[in-house]
Design a protein around this motif. Sequence first.
Motif, PDB file in Angstrom:
ATOM      1  N   UNK A 139     -17.145 -50.545  56.365  1.00 24.95           N
ATOM      2  CA  UNK A 139     -17.864 -50.875  57.484  1.00 24.95           C
ATOM      3  C   UNK A 139     -17.836 -49.920  58.649  1.00 24.95           C
ATOM      4  N   UNK A 140     -18.326 -49.357  59.369  1.00 19.76           N
ATOM      5  CA  UNK A 140     -18.515 -48.625  60.452  1.00 19.76           C
ATOM      6  C   UNK A 140     -18.887 -49.186  61.568  1.00 19.76           C
ATOM      7  N   UNK A 141     -18.139 -48.722  62.820  1.00 15.27           N
ATOM      8  CA  UNK A 141     -18.431 -49.272  64.152  1.00 15.27           C
ATOM      9  C   UNK A 141     -18.179 -48.437  65.067  1.00 15.27           C
ATOM     10  N   UNK A 142     -18.686 -48.501  66.601  1.00 15.08           N
ATOM     11  CA  UNK A 142     -18.505 -47.698  67.540  1.00 15.08           C
ATOM     12  C   UNK A 142     -19.464 -46.825  68.057  1.00 15.08           C
ATOM     13  N   UNK A 143     -20.592 -46.861  67.277  1.00 15.26           N
ATOM     14  CA  UNK A 143     -21.703 -46.251  67.898  1.00 15.26           C
ATOM     15  C   UNK A 143     -22.477 -46.478  69.040  1.00 15.26           C
ATOM     16  N   UNK A 144     -23.233 -45.962  69.495  1.00 16.54           N
ATOM     17  CA  UNK A 144     -23.895 -46.182  70.942  1.00 16.54           C
ATOM     18  C   UNK A 144     -24.665 -45.235  71.493  1.00 16.54           C
ATOM     19  N   UNK A 187     -15.697 -43.407  66.660  1.00 12.48           N
ATOM     20  CA  UNK A 187     -15.960 -44.461  65.347  1.00 12.48           C
ATOM     21  C   UNK A 187     -15.091 -44.756  64.576  1.00 12.48           C
ATOM     22  N   UNK A 188     -15.193 -45.888  64.160  1.00 19.56           N
ATOM     23  CA  UNK A 188     -14.184 -46.625  63.254  1.00 19.56           C
ATOM     24  C   UNK A 188     -14.739 -46.874  61.883  1.00 19.56           C
TER      25      UNK A 188
END
Length: 128
Positions: free
Chosen positions: A5-10, A20-21
Motif C-alpha cells: 500500500x502506497x501513500x504520500x502522493x500529492x 512516498x511510502x
Amino acid sequence: QVQLVESGGGSVQPGGSLRLSCVVSGMTTDSVCMAWFRQAPGKKREEREGVAYIDIGGGSTDYADAVKDRFISSQDNAKKTVYLQMNSLEPEDTATYYCAAVGGVRWLLRSQWEYAPWGPGTQVTVSS
C-alpha cells in the motif's frame, strides 16, 4: 498473501519534494526485490517506467537516469516500509507511482513484468 500500500502522493510546485511510502504485509522472506514504477498520464500500462530498484536483503539500489541525484530510496525493516524521497520535482515527474515486489530474489530486477504484487498507486502532480 502479500499486499503493498502506497501513500504520500500529492500536488507540489516544481522544485518541491514529496516522500512516498510503501507498506508491505504478508512477505515471509527477507530476500525481496522491490521497485518504484510510475505511469504518466495518457500512458498505457505497458509503458510504466521504473524509477528505483531496491534489493531489500542486500541493500543495493539503482535508479533510472531521469531521477538519479533527485530521488532516493530507503527502507525501515522494522516497519516493513520502503520510502522514495523525491526532490527537485519537475512537471515531467507527474504520474501515478506504484511500488511492486518480488520475493525470493537477492538482485535487482528492472522489468515490470517480473514483479507481483503491486500496490494500488499514489498520484503525484507537479505543477505551478
